[in-house]
Scaffold this motif. Structure first.
Motif, short mmCIF file in Angstrom:
data_model
loop_
_atom_site.label_atom_id
_atom_site.label_comp_id
_atom_site.label_asym_id
_atom_site.label_seq_id
_atom_site.Cartn_x
_atom_site.Cartn_y
_atom_site.Cartn_z
N GLU A 46 19.68 -47.42 71.66
CA GLU A 46 18.64 -48.13 70.94
C GLU A 46 19.23 -49.20 70.03
O GLU A 46 20.34 -49.06 69.51
CB GLU A 46 17.80 -47.16 70.09
N GLY A 47 18.48 -50.27 69.85
CA GLY A 47 18.92 -51.33 68.97
C GLY A 47 18.73 -50.95 67.52
O GLY A 47 17.73 -50.35 67.16
N VAL A 48 19.70 -51.30 66.71
CA VAL A 48 19.68 -51.00 65.28
C VAL A 48 19.44 -52.27 64.47
O VAL A 48 18.58 -52.32 63.60
CB VAL A 48 21.00 -50.34 64.85
N SER A 49 20.22 -53.30 64.79
CA SER A 49 20.13 -54.55 64.04
C SER A 49 20.81 -55.64 64.85
O SER A 49 21.66 -55.36 65.69
CB SER A 49 20.82 -54.41 62.68
N CYS A 50 20.42 -56.87 64.60
CA CYS A 50 21.11 -57.99 65.23
C CYS A 50 21.07 -59.19 64.31
O CYS A 50 20.22 -59.29 63.42
CB CYS A 50 20.55 -58.31 66.61
N ILE A 51 22.01 -60.09 64.53
CA ILE A 51 22.13 -61.29 63.72
C ILE A 51 22.41 -62.46 64.63
O ILE A 51 23.23 -62.38 65.54
CB ILE A 51 23.23 -61.11 62.64
N GLY A 55 22.53 -66.76 61.33
CA GLY A 55 22.35 -65.79 60.26
C GLY A 55 21.00 -65.11 60.18
O GLY A 55 20.78 -64.29 59.28
N THR A 56 20.10 -65.40 61.09
CA THR A 56 18.82 -64.70 61.11
C THR A 56 19.05 -63.24 61.50
O THR A 56 19.80 -62.96 62.43
CB THR A 56 17.86 -65.36 62.10
N THR A 57 18.39 -62.34 60.78
CA THR A 57 18.64 -60.91 61.02
C THR A 57 17.35 -60.18 61.38
O THR A 57 16.25 -60.57 60.98
CB THR A 57 19.25 -60.25 59.77
N ILE A 69 23.12 -56.04 58.02
CA ILE A 69 24.06 -56.69 58.93
C ILE A 69 24.50 -58.01 58.32
O ILE A 69 23.71 -58.70 57.68
CB ILE A 69 23.42 -56.89 60.33
N SER A 70 25.77 -58.35 58.52
CA SER A 70 26.28 -59.61 57.99
C SER A 70 27.43 -60.07 58.88
O SER A 70 27.99 -59.28 59.65
CB SER A 70 26.75 -59.45 56.54
N ARG A 71 27.76 -61.33 58.77
CA ARG A 71 28.86 -61.85 59.57
C ARG A 71 29.78 -62.69 58.70
O ARG A 71 29.32 -63.37 57.78
CB ARG A 71 28.34 -62.65 60.75
N ASP A 72 31.06 -62.60 58.98
CA ASP A 72 32.09 -63.39 58.32
C ASP A 72 32.81 -64.15 59.43
O ASP A 72 33.73 -63.62 60.06
CB ASP A 72 33.04 -62.49 57.53
N ASN A 73 32.38 -65.36 59.67
CA ASN A 73 32.95 -66.12 60.78
C ASN A 73 34.42 -66.43 60.54
O ASN A 73 35.19 -66.54 61.51
CB ASN A 73 32.16 -67.41 60.99
N LYS A 75 36.58 -64.46 59.42
CA LYS A 75 37.33 -63.28 59.86
C LYS A 75 36.94 -62.86 61.27
O LYS A 75 37.46 -61.86 61.78
CB LYS A 75 37.08 -62.12 58.90
N ASN A 76 36.03 -63.63 61.87
CA ASN A 76 35.60 -63.32 63.24
C ASN A 76 35.09 -61.88 63.36
O ASN A 76 35.38 -61.18 64.34
CB ASN A 76 36.73 -63.56 64.24
N THR A 77 34.33 -61.48 62.37
CA THR A 77 33.90 -60.08 62.27
C THR A 77 32.45 -60.01 61.81
O THR A 77 32.00 -60.83 61.01
CB THR A 77 34.79 -59.32 61.25
N VAL A 78 31.75 -59.03 62.35
CA VAL A 78 30.39 -58.71 61.92
C VAL A 78 30.39 -57.30 61.35
O VAL A 78 31.08 -56.42 61.87
CB VAL A 78 29.40 -58.83 63.09
N TYR A 79 29.62 -57.10 60.30
CA TYR A 79 29.59 -55.83 59.61
C TYR A 79 28.20 -55.21 59.67
O TYR A 79 27.19 -55.90 59.77
CB TYR A 79 29.98 -56.00 58.14
N LEU A 80 28.17 -53.89 59.58
CA LEU A 80 26.92 -53.17 59.41
C LEU A 80 27.12 -52.21 58.25
O LEU A 80 27.83 -51.20 58.38
CB LEU A 80 26.53 -52.40 60.68
N GLN A 81 26.55 -52.56 57.11
CA GLN A 81 26.59 -51.69 55.95
C GLN A 81 25.46 -50.69 56.05
O GLN A 81 24.29 -51.08 56.15
CB GLN A 81 26.45 -52.51 54.66
N MET A 82 25.80 -49.42 56.03
CA MET A 82 24.82 -48.35 56.20
C MET A 82 24.78 -47.50 54.95
O MET A 82 25.77 -46.86 54.58
CB MET A 82 25.18 -47.50 57.42
#
Length: 126
Positions: A46-51, A55-57, A69-73, A75-82
């Motif tokens: 199942e889908g949880v989140s997308c960006i 930057g639309t979430t 959800i957030s992205r740091d381009n 660092k080429n990384t996307v995060y999911l803070q739970m």
């Protein structure tokens, strides 16, 4: 070969927090939408989140106001803070990327996403 690698999973008590990371190698995430999905034993993915790339979430109702959800381009990384984790959040969490125009409904279509990581286990238990 394009690759996504998730990290940050683990065992946490109910009410606790985790931050998942999705790092890309061999390609830049700047122009890709990134989605987080999860799959519990015996259940469908199942889908949880997308960006989106701009930057639309979007969030599933079950995690809205708890996950971010957030992205740091750089660092080429996307995060999911739970935060405020619940036992029902227990699952293997996957990130996926795609050159997509995402909407809320895109989260319900894992088949639309091109590249997937190997997953990271999140267990919420006392």
């Amino acid at each position: 070969q394009l690759q996504l690698v998730e990290s940050g999973g683990g065992l946490v008590q109910p009410g606790g927090s985790l931050r998942l990371s999705c790092a890309a190698s061999e390609f830049t995430l700047d122009y890709y939408a990134i989605g987080w999905f999860r799959q519990a034993p015996g259940k469908e993915r199942e889908g949880v989140s997308c960006i989106s790339s701009d930057g639309t979430t979007y969030y599933a109702d079950s995690v809205k106001d708890r996950f971010t959800i957030s992205r740091d381009n750089a660092k080429n990384t996307v995060y999911l803070q739970m935060n405020s984790l619940k036992p029902e959040d227990t699952a293997v969490y996957y990130c996926a990327s795609g050159r997509l125009f995402i909407t809320r409904q895109t989260m319900s279509r894992p088949d639309l996403w091109d590249y997937w990581g190997q997953g990271t286990q999140v267990t919420v238990s006392s």
